[in-house]
Design an enzyme around this catalytic site. Structure first.
Site, short mmCIF file in Angstrom:
data_model
loop_
_atom_site.label_atom_id
_atom_site.label_comp_id
_atom_site.label_asym_id
_atom_site.label_seq_id
_atom_site.Cartn_x
_atom_site.Cartn_y
_atom_site.Cartn_z
N ASN A 33 0.79 -1.32 -0.05
CA ASN A 33 -0.10 -0.09 0.02
C ASN A 33 0.91 1.40 -0.24
O ASN A 33 0.43 2.22 0.17
CB ASN A 33 -1.01 0.26 1.31
N PHE A 35 2.60 2.60 2.30
CA PHE A 35 2.81 3.39 3.51
C PHE A 35 4.27 3.65 3.79
O PHE A 35 4.82 5.00 3.95
CB PHE A 35 2.13 2.73 4.66
N ARG A 105 -6.71 -21.28 1.68
CA ARG A 105 -7.69 -21.21 0.42
C ARG A 105 -6.98 -22.01 -0.77
O ARG A 105 -7.33 -22.87 -1.66
CB ARG A 105 -8.10 -20.10 -0.02
N TYR A 144 2.94 -2.63 17.80
CA TYR A 144 3.65 -3.35 16.95
C TYR A 144 4.08 -4.76 17.65
O TYR A 144 4.11 -5.59 17.26
CB TYR A 144 5.18 -2.59 16.69
N TYR A 158 -3.67 -21.38 12.55
CA TYR A 158 -3.99 -21.86 11.17
C TYR A 158 -3.00 -23.27 10.91
O TYR A 158 -3.54 -23.88 9.93
CB TYR A 158 -3.34 -20.76 10.03
N THR A 174 17.82 -5.25 11.33
CA THR A 174 18.61 -5.41 10.14
C THR A 174 18.79 -4.04 9.23
O THR A 174 18.03 -3.30 9.35
CB THR A 174 17.58 -6.33 9.14
P1 NAD Z 1 9.64 -1.36 5.74
O1 NAD Z 1 8.84 -0.38 6.45
O2 NAD Z 1 10.54 -0.73 4.75
O3 NAD Z 1 8.67 -2.42 4.80
C1 NAD Z 1 7.21 -2.48 5.12
C2 NAD Z 1 6.27 -2.37 3.95
O4 NAD Z 1 5.17 -2.93 4.16
C3 NAD Z 1 6.44 -1.26 3.32
O5 NAD Z 1 6.49 -1.26 1.79
C4 NAD Z 1 4.88 -0.76 3.25
O6 NAD Z 1 4.37 0.18 2.55
C5 NAD Z 1 4.29 -2.06 3.45
N1 NAD Z 1 3.04 -2.17 4.21
C6 NAD Z 1 2.85 -1.62 5.62
N2 NAD Z 1 1.42 -1.76 5.74
C7 NAD Z 1 0.69 -2.23 4.63
C8 NAD Z 1 -0.61 -2.68 4.65
N3 NAD Z 1 -1.64 -2.29 5.54
N4 NAD Z 1 -0.94 -3.13 3.38
C9 NAD Z 1 0.07 -3.49 2.48
N5 NAD Z 1 1.37 -2.97 2.57
C10 NAD Z 1 1.65 -2.49 3.63
O7 NAD Z 1 9.92 -2.30 6.87
P2 NAD Z 1 11.16 -3.62 6.68
O8 NAD Z 1 12.18 -3.35 7.41
O9 NAD Z 1 11.30 -3.81 5.08
O10 NAD Z 1 10.13 -4.66 7.55
C11 NAD Z 1 9.48 -5.75 6.74
C12 NAD Z 1 8.99 -6.81 7.45
O11 NAD Z 1 10.03 -7.33 8.55
C13 NAD Z 1 7.93 -6.20 8.74
O12 NAD Z 1 6.78 -7.00 8.95
C14 NAD Z 1 8.81 -6.14 9.88
O13 NAD Z 1 8.04 -5.92 11.11
C15 NAD Z 1 9.58 -7.18 10.04
N6 NAD Z 1 10.91 -6.75 10.60
C16 NAD Z 1 12.03 -6.07 10.12
C17 NAD Z 1 13.23 -5.67 11.01
C18 NAD Z 1 14.16 -5.06 10.26
O14 NAD Z 1 15.28 -4.70 10.95
N7 NAD Z 1 14.25 -4.53 9.11
C19 NAD Z 1 13.11 -6.37 12.12
C20 NAD Z 1 12.30 -7.15 12.59
C21 NAD Z 1 10.98 -7.42 12.02
#
Ligand code: NAD
Ligand code: UDP
Length: 308
Positions: A33, A35, A105, A144, A158, A174
């Site tokens: 989306n 965001f 599904r 979060y 699930y 990361t």
């Molecule tokens: P990021 O914010 O760069 O990427 C998240 C992506 O999800 C973005 O492209 C955003 O637009 C999209 N998004 C958010 N809400 C949405 C929605 N409702 N519908 C569709 N798209 C949506 O973050 P990231 O660092 O790439 O993290 C990716 C995943 O890994 C996340 O779930 C995060 O919780 C998890 N994570 C990341 C880290 C890290 O250090 N990078 C650490 C722990 C967990």
């Protein structure tokens, strides 16, 4: 050919994962989306014959035929997930619920990008997967942390009730190319500040610790986990622990040793220490990170410099 759905595919991790899957000759459908994701992150992929982009919010259901679902959609940086905390909780709960429903599904394998935040401000150090966590249910990080905890619960139910083949990856901090300039997380903040000759902002006394994993190592672990048969939660991260002040010195010395530090208030519920135990990942996946922090920072700084 395997068809992958990558939710959050235009974000930091999602864009690296999508690229890697395409390089393996697999098809990728990215839904996002926007965001926190950017079109720039997926610009190099957009004309690839096996890549498709759908603007969609995971809090709404979607019907699509895929073999594997990599569920990454969720803002990950505290400033972004706290911007609209209710939406963050909806994304974690409804988004994961919708994507698991889809997996059920169409019979797709499912991987949840969970987080070290499920351990909260941990009393056990390093954090093993069996540690149940110390999480505030009512603080500014709760949308979060608790969102990811319920997402893990949904995955587990699930799997138990509907036989969905799930993976739960607990990702630790990361960093790397494709982070937003205004991402707000510590590595990108420090690099941007140093490149602009601004003061480096240390929250609190800078003695709190994190363990930083370079994105290439992380994505390798993610793919290995999906390919494994391991269905319980697994930590993936770099176990080398640094204080935030040590990170600040490293970044400063790589960019401009004359920069000053500026101390700011420590945000509420900021975990004091964090370091993964990766014993399980080593045993099950034969995985461990290869890129040390200084080497990863040099690659990341190079990318930020050329994109600033
Ligand atoms: P990021 O914010 O760069 O990427 C998240 C992506 O999800 C973005 O492209 C955003 O637009 C999209 N998004 C958010 N809400 C949405 C929605 N409702 N519908 C569709 N798209 C949506 O973050 P990231 O660092 O790439 O993290 C990716 C995943 O890994 C996340 O779930 C995060 O919780 C998890 N994570 C990341 C880290 C890290 O250090 N990078 C650490 C722990 C967990
Ligand atoms: N931090 C900091 N200065 C910044 C950004 C973050 O000192 O400009 C600190 C923050 O308080 C935390 C650590 O760095 O202790 C990691 O923060 P980040 O937002 O990257 O991730 P998380 O707290 O979710 O691990």
């Amino acid at each position: 050919m395997k068809r992958n759905l990558v939710t959050g595919g235009s974000g930091f991790l999602g864009s690296h994962l999508s690229k890697r899957l395409l390089e393996r000759g697999e098809e990728v459908i990215c839904i996002d989306n926007f965001f926190t994701g950017t079109k720039k992150n997926i610009e190099p992929l957009i004309n690839h014959p096996y890549f498709e982009l759908i603007r969609h919010d995971v809090t709404e259901p979607i019907k699509i035929e895929v073999d594997k679902i990599w569920h990454l959609a969720c803002p990950a940086s505290p400033i972004h997930y706290q911007f609209n905390p209710i939406k963050t909780t909806k994304t974690s709960f409804l988004g994961t619920y919708n994507m698991l429903g889809l997996a059920k599904r169409v019979g797709a394998k499912f991987l949840l990008a969970s987080t070290s935040e499920v351990y909260g401000d941990p009393e056990e150090h390093p954090q093993t997967e069996s540690y149940k966590g110390s999480v505030n249910t009512t603080g500014i990080r709760s949308c979060y942390d608790e969102g990811k905890r319920i997402a893990e619960t949904l995955c587990s139910d699930y799997k138990r009730v509907n036989g969905v083949d799930t993976r739960i990856m607990r990702i630790f901090n990361t960093y790397g190319p494709n982070m937003r300039f205004d991402d707000g997380r510590v590595v990108s903040n420090f690099i941007i500040q140093a490149l602009k000759n601004d003061k480096i902002t240390l929250y609190g006394d800078g003695e709190q610790t994190r363990s930083f994993c370079y994105v290439d190592d992380l994505i390798e672990g993610m793919i290995l986990l999906m390919e494994s048969n391991y269905q319980m939660p697994m930590n993936i991260g770099n176990p080398k622990e640094f204080s935030i002040k040590e990170l600040a010195y490293l970044v400063r010395d790589l960019i401009n040793p004359n920069l000053e530090f500026e101390y700011k208030d420590l945000p509420q519920d900021d975990p004091k220490q964090r370091k993964p135990s990766i014993v399980l990942a080593k045993k099950v996946l034969n995985w461990e990170p290869k890129i040390v922090l200084k080497e990863g920072l040099i690659k990341t700084i190079k990318w930020f410099k050329s994109n600033l």
